[in-house]
Every structure is written in C-alpha cells, then in structure tokens.
Design an enzyme around this catalytic site. Structure first.
Site, PDB file in Angstrom:
ATOM      1  CG  ASN A   1      51.880  37.264  32.694  1.00  0.00           C
ATOM      2  OD1 ASN A   1      52.429  37.324  31.904  1.00  0.00           O
ATOM      3  ND2 ASN A   1      52.276  36.842  33.709  1.00  0.00           N
TER       4      ASN A   1
ATOM      5  CG  LEU B   1      46.396  43.438  32.976  1.00  0.00           C
ATOM      6  CD1 LEU B   1      45.566  44.774  32.908  1.00  0.00           C
ATOM      7  CD2 LEU B   1      47.349  43.360  31.836  1.00  0.00           C
ATOM      8  CB  CYS B   2      49.621  39.207  37.291  1.00  0.00           C
ATOM      9  SG  CYS B   2      51.113  39.021  38.463  1.00  0.00           S
ATOM     10  CG  LEU B   3      52.320  45.109  33.805  1.00  0.00           C
ATOM     11  CD1 LEU B   3      53.399  44.160  33.177  1.00  0.00           C
ATOM     12  CD2 LEU B   3      51.727  45.870  32.864  1.00  0.00           C
TER      13      LEU B   3
END
Length: 151
Positions: free
Chosen positions: A80, A87-89
């Site tokens: 992620n 970030l991919c959050l």
C-alpha cells in the site's frame, strides 16, 4: 496567524507529547506547524520489527476537515505504498474523518504495515509477493528495515 487548523495541530502536538502512542512520534518542523516530521517503529513480531521509518506530513488550512498528505521518506516495500512513498490508505482518502488526529493517523499506518490491503495495491510487486511468495516478501521487507537504520 492563528487559524483553526493551526490551533488543532497544536492540540495534536500537545497530545503527542503528553500521551504518545507506542511506536510512533511526530512533531512540527521548525517555524511551520503545517509540516510535520514523523517516525514509525516497525511493530514487534512482524517483518517490519526494529525498522525506523521516517515520514513527512503536510497539512492544509482545511485540516481537520481535509486529511493531510502523508509520505514515507524512508524507503518502503509494502503493498500500500507507492514508489514515491505516498500511501494508499482509506482514512487518508474517502474514509477520512475530522475526528482523526496525528496520533490516529500514525497508528493506522503502523497497523497497515503488517495488515496490508492487497485488493487495492499501490505496489503490485509487493502485493503479489505478499500473496504468493511470503518468504521473498519478508526478505524484501527486512532489506528495507536495514536501510531504515541508515536514513
């Protein structure tokens, strides 16, 4: 200039000083409360254990109604995390809530380290290794842990 975002960030900073979550730290850079340096320690009993991962957080005047931009400065091999360190959050995007503070953001990122979302990967290689070749994934993560000590 005192804005609601700056006041809120000072409250967040005070909380980080008086009640810091385990394994994370953060503080504003000198003379700019809108940019923070942060450190996440890799959680025990995970491939990230003992890593010291540096991040930078950028806040806009709309904070806390708008999430900060958060980026790893340290190299990170994770499903992620993009190659750029971003970030991919979900809580930094569509699931953001103004109730989240700096401590909540950092502890969420720390939790993500050992519990990645492989259904929506930012790093396809890391995601595929995590799912299909855990031994190689762990090896690559341990390499980034060792590099984190040099940052």
């Amino acid at each position: 200039m005192s804005t609601s975002a700056r006041r809120r960030l000072m409250r967040d900073f005070k909380r980080m000083q008086t009640d810091p979550p385990a394994g994370v730290s953060a503080s504003p850079v000198a003379d700019n409360v809108m940019t923070w340096n942060a450190v996440i320690i890799g959680p025990a009993d995970t491939p990230f254990e003992d890593g010291t991962f540096r991040l930078v957080m950028h806040f806009e005047e709309q904070y806390p109604n708008k999430p900060p931009g958060v980026k790893f400065i340290s190299q990170m091999f994770h499903p992620n995390v993009y190659g750029t360190g971003e970030l991919c959050l979900d809580i930094l995007q569509n699931r953001w809530s103004p109730t989240y503070d700096v401590a909540a953001i950092l502890t969420s990122i720390q939790s993500l380290l050992n519990d990645p979302n492989t259904s929506s990967p930012a790093n396809v290689e890391a995601s595929n290794l995590y799912k299909d070749n855990r031994k190689e994934y762990i090896k690559r993560v341990r390499e980034t842990v060792e590099k984190s000590w040099e940052d």
